[in-house]
Design an enzyme around this catalytic site. Sequence first.
Site, PDB file in Angstrom:
ATOM      1  N   CYS A  82      15.951  20.245  43.779  1.00 18.22           N
ATOM      2  CA  CYS A  82      15.854  19.940  42.345  1.00 18.22           C
ATOM      3  C   CYS A  82      16.528  18.610  42.023  1.00 18.22           C
ATOM      4  CB  CYS A  82      16.557  21.009  41.517  1.00 18.22           C
ATOM      5  SG  CYS A  82      16.040  22.677  41.864  1.00 18.22           S
ATOM      6  N   ASP A  83      17.756  18.441  42.491  1.00 21.59           N
ATOM      7  CA  ASP A  83      18.610  17.363  41.982  1.00 21.59           C
ATOM      8  C   ASP A  83      18.681  16.144  42.897  1.00 21.59           C
ATOM      9  OD1 ASP A  83      19.113  19.189  39.999  1.00 21.59           O
ATOM     10  OD2 ASP A  83      20.878  20.002  40.993  1.00 21.59           O
ATOM     11  N   CYS A  93      21.245  22.816  44.427  1.00 21.56           N
ATOM     12  CA  CYS A  93      19.816  22.739  44.725  1.00 21.56           C
ATOM     13  C   CYS A  93      19.419  21.299  45.053  1.00 21.56           C
ATOM     14  CB  CYS A  93      19.003  23.266  43.540  1.00 21.56           C
ATOM     15  SG  CYS A  93      17.225  23.138  43.802  1.00 21.56           S
TER      16      CYS A  93
END
Length: 541
Positions: free
Chosen positions: A367-368, A364
């Site tokens: 997200c990261d 992701c």
Amino acid sequence: MAHPSDSPEIQDQDAKQALEKLKKTFESFSRPIDLILFAYPAEDNPFTQAIRQVIRAFRQITDKIAFREFSLDHELARKYNVAYSPTLVVAPERYQIHWIGAPMGEEGRTFLEMLMLVGRGDSGLSQQSRTVIARIAEPRDVKVFVSPSCPYCPQEAVNALRAAVEAPDRIRLEIIDIQCQPEIADEYEAHSVPQAFANDVQIGLGAQSEEVFCASLLKLEPQTIFIPESDAELVETDVVIVGGGPAGLTAGIYTVRSGLKTAVIEREALGGQVATTPVVENYPGFTQVGGKTLVDILVTHALEYVQIFQGEEVVDITPGEPIVVQTSRRKFKTRTVILATGASHRQLGAPGEKRLAGRGVSYCATCDGPLFRGRRTIVVGGGDSAVTEALFLQNMGVEVTIVHRRDRLRAQAHLVKNLEDAGIPVIWDSEVEEILGRDRVTAVRLVNRKSGEKQELAVDGVFVSIGYVPTVGLAEKIGVALGEDGYIARDARHRTTVAGIYSAGDVEGGYKQIVTAAGQGAEAAMSVFEDLVNPYWKREG
Ligand SMILES: Cc1cc2nc3c(=O)[nH]c(=O)nc-3n(C[C@H](O)[C@H](O)[C@H](O)COP(=O)(O)OP(=O)(O)OC[C@H]3O[C@@H](n4cnc5c(N)ncnc54)[C@H](O)[C@@H]3O)c2cc1C
């Protein structure tokens, strides 16, 4: 034609109503919430400024928030064990909750939820979860790593907050924004979010349902499933929709509008895959819209109609009349089920991938990505998602190279052009043979599929974007037949091979787009309505 609720007057009215509701909620708190910020005084830190701004905004609408600020070298900082700037200490006379960083982006939701929980002094945990927390005898020092761009993070952070409010004597919590304090994330080798640790042991990788989080906190190891011990709560419905992605949410709007009592159950973030899509450019009505914004619009619309049970996983379904749906929290007795369980990312299957998941291996980018600013990464894949993610990472200041197993990309032409314009390099005809690193990713070994030549590339992160596999575990468990392609087999009306059970969206295969998933959700809902009026399984039986 524009919907009447689109007018600025009505939006203004809605905002005023929401504000009044919020004010009333704060007024109902029995005690003020004491917030103490520790920061270096002269520091020009955007996180410190942001947290001051957020608190100022709340204090403008309520006098139930008491706020003090001290320098990090003040004796109170030592008393509360505060070592990082900025850290917000929350109601220390009652709880052990520290927020390291600032509640920006997605974390705004968590912050509001935290104020509600602390203000009410009630964890709001389900009875099942309270029972599990009551069994924790020894203290737990919990850390939850989050990032402002991660849609899954609020769920995990709120799980931990509820636990900290439920058992303030035993549970100490730090919510840590990895953008603000990447070095703490480094220390814990936490290179994806959300991740939860208790007493320095990882207990959760990704968002967990509340009960699974509590069980993991009790056992000090990640649990994957939680089955309630009793029929704590029983809900009767006409339709249970499994999955809160575009297919499930659309189906919910349609079934309720047909007069059917409906529940949508979602184990992770609402919006499904769209929640992690940086930008959507092909959903009608929007030239370009952020995935998260589209999810907000979809969810707001769905909530006008349908009850959504979020953070709850469907763990079993027993076909029959009624069909019994068991979630991690309760049982539903229902006449029909729509499986809109979508798809999840495909894994590479390379050695090192599993071991280093969350430690440099990520699925992701949204997200990261913030964890890899200024670091070297590869995106593995050659389709739309891989190219979108590579562009997103580069925009964030991450050094990125695409590794693709073929000699040309499968992505849409305009994405390929954007990639070329951005100057993102591609290593062609190559596969990842192994992901290397002891505690975190340090390199990948690539093999050229044509020449057989191998090379080692030093990288800090590997973003895997090689497609999706249908989430069919539940369907298989209850005997729903799959097609040869591994997707749910269904007829033209979305009926599966099990009476009363339907499917919709990516789990059926086909084009796998937001608009098609929404369309299939609508179709399945209309089929359900028609069949409930005149059940085909009775007609054919
Ligand atoms: C990075 C990326 C970029 C994309 N870009 C685009 C784009 O630009 N345009 C476009 O049209 N499409 C795009 N897509 C594809 C699109 O997002 C999907 O086709 C669409 O989301 C499918 O919707 P769905 O509802 O069928 O499934 P999903 O979105 O996968 O939702 C399924 C939901 O079911 C939940 N679930 C599964 N099992 C259970 C269970 N047992 N209990 C409770 N809940 C459960 C999951 O948590 C999930 O939230 C993209 C996808 C990705 C990953």
